[in-house]
Design an enzyme around this catalytic site. Structure first.
Site, PDB file in Angstrom:
ATOM      1  N   GLU A 178      79.633  71.025  21.431  1.00 26.71           N
ATOM      2  CA  GLU A 178      80.072  69.684  21.026  1.00 26.71           C
ATOM      3  C   GLU A 178      79.573  68.557  21.920  1.00 26.71           C
ATOM      4  O   GLU A 178      79.435  67.434  21.470  1.00 26.71           O
ATOM      5  CB  GLU A 178      81.605  69.636  20.984  1.00 26.71           C
ATOM      6  N   SER A 456     140.093  82.151  -8.580  1.00 24.07           N
ATOM      7  CA  SER A 456     141.015  83.112  -7.959  1.00 24.07           C
ATOM      8  C   SER A 456     140.680  83.456  -6.511  1.00 24.07           C
ATOM      9  O   SER A 456     141.423  84.218  -5.886  1.00 24.07           O
ATOM     10  CB  SER A 456     141.023  84.406  -8.779  1.00 24.07           C
TER      11      SER A 456
END
Lengths: 764, 119
Positions: A178, A456
């Site tokens: 790079e 319930s």
């Protein structure tokens, strides 16, 4: 005006312009300089909090499915390799594993990496040996799977590496590929710019960039990606300033941590540390030369050279990098030859656990938000160790989908959604959670946010209040219509079968979920006392005192129901449900620990009576339709709201407590009762997660067990529950035959009691 | 066999069999209370002696994740909390331990003693 005077004015003007420009330039550079130093000296990146599953503990005699172990290893980003070369690797031969764990910072401190052999025989761990000394190990703990993170708006993620932990080959490789003049330029390389200019002019398009690593870093850290002259000038100036202030090593380390290397859904992968984990499941140091070259190659275009999407293109780029490394004498010809012959490597197609369990992450976030600011969770890099058991979670997901698919195969698509919460029965740890169908894809987390009538499921609270008020399990209750006056809202409840069952034993009324007996019991003990019981069980909100609450006309989320049943399951001890074990900093320092908090709210003996009845709901009551293994323990309660809008089941096995809800988001009726819907899912989940070795429960010393003929004892009318064996609080066993506050029955009881006394007198 | 009472008689007599699904639960055997998490328990005891309370607590919590019904482990956690002078927490843990003791008089006695010390 004379010429001399004119020149003077021009000179002064130019001087002013120059001074102004100089001052402005100075101010501008000072601002850029301050920006660079502020960012670079401080925290360069917002680090999201990382969320982990519970660490898997392995010990001899432990039940462990080898396939689930392997699945969990892969979830934790372990790579399968032979031989196992480095931390984070494993191999498997039949049911024998070699595992090389990674070091991890737990709340108790850092645990070193270990190599071990684990043998599983018939689903049970038979042996664990050290891979180094060969000695038998009695306990090992794996580093946990990373299951998600809390990101800020910009979904960047990275594992920050210190400069000393960066491999030399990576530094040299980046420089060679790079920015060859990196060590000698001042942040900007005129030579590189000139070279790029020539190359681009020749090609007639952009083929080469002239930016140094420093410029790339500046662009990523400080600037946007617009191609404007101003941005380019700023980039060059800031690169010069950065290079002036900081050592090359620091700049290189920042670059290696910052560079973009791919995308994982909404998450951007930044830095070589995370990319190494993401693509190869390895620490950077453990990468081969070829793998390192692959990542270096991706700097040019992480999407274009993505090894998963474009493997051929990626290999081509990798080989270019390897050639550069060889030509620059960074690697030898021999290493080059070996590296170009390598496949891409890594289990590149495997999916890891990143944000794999979003519903559970919602719960983690929910529990953390009272103690942590959002900023803490999104920027400080905290490590959050949770109680999620991936093996349980997978079983929940599979069982849920399979069961619903099977149910819908009979009825056709139902549009039914659902939620599941599973906790450890004695410790209150939330080990699995489902917020909806389709693998938690929806953003609506029903386990936390769907507040629905519980039907319930409320009844155990009513009956528990009755027990606390002096009823026994064989006390007779009247199951007949009850008309409530105007104050009661003109409400006329009915049983599910529309029948009245006359006098029934207390436990049968709950086992068979008789509404009328429940309402009479609740009114007898008092609504306020029932509400108090629900509150003590762990429901945090206020409940209006309407009689209809006795049949569950109160809305709760599955998580809230789970808290209530947790208190029942743990024998009357309230334990706040916990999703989190601990929070540490990224350096392993403990920030918060969420230890066992426990508070006795009910007598364990009293609760044991209730648990006994709930176990009979499963064996002979409303949940008997599910083919549970009768050698194992299960207890729970079905729940159905008005018009079949909600189907619930809540209960527990020996090891786990769980709640399942099914219903539609639009609140329309479903085809399911609690028994035909949620119970099926619950049963399937509980059977698959196991942890339920025996049908027997330990018994409190405060109970006595008595075989009673309930029907004869109480003069009850209903058939089918004569001789049975029931627990009683010591001293409440049936000396006194009838225990009820119903005046008629009380009279019968008193007569029977007198009769016993007179007979006793005769014998004495 | 526990006594059975019939109405109007007040006299106990044994019934031949009890229904299968309502068997009385067993009590914890005193000589079998150390299970697979025993190494963590032993480690916690050593750490407790060294007054490394937090580490001891973490070790016991790990043990309890593996053997959550072991009343002795809950008791050991109560001991740690007592040593840390967190007396109310110690009492709560004793109560939990006691609830799991079944007929183990030794464990019941240990818990009652510790609770008395913590009050």
């Amino acid at each position: 005006m004379k010429t001399g005077a004119y020149q003077k004015v021009v000179l002064i003007f130019l001087l002013v312009v120059c001074c102004g420009t100089g001052y402005w330039s100075y101010r501008y550079l000072a601002r850029l300089n301050a920006e660079i130093q502020e960012t670079f000296n401080g925290k360069k990146w917002d680090l999201p909090a990382i969320v982990y599953a519970r660490p898997l503990e392995i010990f001899p005699s432990m039940r462990l499915d080898p396939d689930l172990l392997e699945k969990e290893l892969q979830l934790a980003d372990y790579r399968k390799e032979t031989p196992v070369a480095a931390a984070g690797g494993y191999s498997r031969v039949k049911d024998n594993f070699q595992i090389f764990t990674r070091g991890f910072s737990f709340a108790s401190g850092f645990e070193e990496s270990v190599v071990m052999f684990v043998s599983i025989d018939g689903g049970v761990v038979s042996r664990i040996r050290s891979g180094v000394s060969g000695e038998e190990l009695d306990f090992v703990r794996l580093d946990p799977a990373r299951i998600g993170s809390f990101h800020p708006q910009v979904h960047e993620d990275r594992l920050v590496l210190e400069s000393i932990h960066i491999p030399k080959l990576l530094r040299l490789g980046l420089i060679a590929v790079e920015d060859r003049a990196f060590t000698s330029h001042y942040g900007v390389s005129p030579v590189a710019i000139g070279r790029a200019l020539v190359a681009n002019l020749k090609a007639g398009k952009m083929v080469q960039g002239g930016s140094t690593l420093t410029q790339q870093l500046v662009k990523n850290l400080f600037l946007d990606h617009r191609r404007t002259l101003k941005r380019k000038i700023n980039e060059a100036l800031m690169a010069l300033l950065l290079d002036y202030h900081y050592a090359k090593d620091e700049i290189m380390a920042a670059y290696i941590n910052e560079v973009f290397l791919g995308q994982d859904g909404a998450r951007a992968i930044h830095g070589f540390g995370l990319a190494s984990q993401f693509y190869f499941r390895k620490d950077l140091h453990d990468l081969s030369v070829g793998q390192l070259a692959t990542l270096i190659g991706m700097v040019k275009g992480a999407t274009y050279y993505n090894p998963r999407r474009h493997p051929a293109r990626c290999i081509g780029r990798r080989d270019v990098v390897l050639r550069v490394l060889r030509d620059e004498h960074i690697i030898s010809e021999f290493i080059y030859s070996a590296a170009v012959a390598e496949p891409l490597g890594g289990d590149v197609k495997q999916k890891n656990g990143f944000n794999r369990f979003p519903a559970y992450l919602d719960l983690v976030r929910f529990q953390l938000q009272s103690e942590y600011q959002r900023d803490d969770l999104q920027t400080r890099g905290l490590r959050i160790l949770t109680n999620l058991d991936p093996q349980v979670q997978w079983q929940i997901e599979d069982s849920f989908e399979d069961t619903l698919t099977r149910l819908e195969a009979k009825r056709g698509p139902t549009g039914v959604e659902g939620a599941v919460v599973i906790t450890k029965r004695e410790t209150g740890e939330v080990v699995g959670l489902l917020g909806g169908r389709g693998g938690n894809a929806s953003s609506f987390n029903r386990a936390l946010d769907a507040s629905r009538p519980i039907g319930s499921l409320i009844k155990p609270a009513v009956f528990l209040t009755g027990l606390a008020e002096g009823y026994t399990l064989s006390s007779p209750l009247l199951d007949s219509s009850v008309g409530l006056d105007k104050d009661g809202g003109g409400w006329s409840p009915e049983n599910y079968d529309k029948k009245e069952h006359g006098v029934v034993p207390f436990y049968i009324a709950l086992v068979r979920s008789y509404n009328l007996a429940t309402v009479r019991l609740g009114l007898d003990v008092g609504l306020e006392k029932v509400i108090e019981t629900v509150t003590r069980l762990g429901f945090p909100r206020q409940i209006p005192a309407y009689p209809s609450l006795l049949l569950g006309a109160v809305e709760m989320s599955p998580l809230e129901v789970s808290q209530i049943y947790q208190t029942i399951a743990s024998g009357g001890f309230y334990l706040p449900l916990r999703a989190i074990q601990s929070v540490t900093t990224q350096d392993g320092e403990l920030v918060t620990r969420y230890g066992l908090e426990i508070e006795q709210r009910f007598s364990p003996a009293l609760m044991e009576l209730l648990v006994h009845v709930l176990s009979r709901v499963v064996t002979e009551g409303t949940a008997r339709g599910y083919p549970f293994d009768r050698e194992k323990f299960y207890a729970g309660k079905t729940g159905t709201s008005d018009g079949l809008r909600d189907s619930w089941f809540a209960g527990f096995s020996n090891e786990y407590s769980g709640v399942v809800w099914l219903g539609r988001d639009d609140n329309r009726p479903t085809p399911f009762t609690g028994s035909s819907g949620a119970l099926r899912v619950w049963g399937s989940i509980m059977e698959s997660i196991g942890g339920n070795s025996s049908a027997l429960q330990s018994s409190s010393a405060g109970l006595v067990w008595v075989t009673v003929d309930v029907q004869k004892n109480n003069g009850t009318a209903a058939e089918g529950f004569g001789l049975t064996r029931l627990p009683y609080l010591r001293g409440t066993e049936p000396q006194q035959l009838l225990r009820t506050r119903d005046s008629g029955l009380q009279a019968i009881g008193n007569k029977a009691k007198d009769l016993i006394k007179s007979i006793n007198r005769l014998f004495n | 066999m526990a006594p059975v009472y019939e109405p109007g008689q007040g006299v106990a007599y044994p019934k031949p069999t009890a229904p299968k699904m309502t068997v009385e639960p067993p009590t914890i055997s005193r000589d079998r209370w150390l299970g697979p998490a025993a190494p963590l328990y032993r480690k916690a005891k050593i750490l407790l002696e060294k007054k490394a309370y937090r580490q001891a607590e973490l070790s016991m919590e790990r043990a309890l994740r593996i053997e959550p019904k072991n009343g002795y482990y809950w008791y050991t956690l109560a001991e740690i909390k007592h040593a840390e002078r967190q007396y109310s927490r110690s009492i709560q843990l004793c109560l939990k331990s006691k609830s799991l003791a079944g007929g183990d008089l030794n464990l019941i006695r240990l818990n009652e003693q510790l609770m008395a010390k913590s009050r």
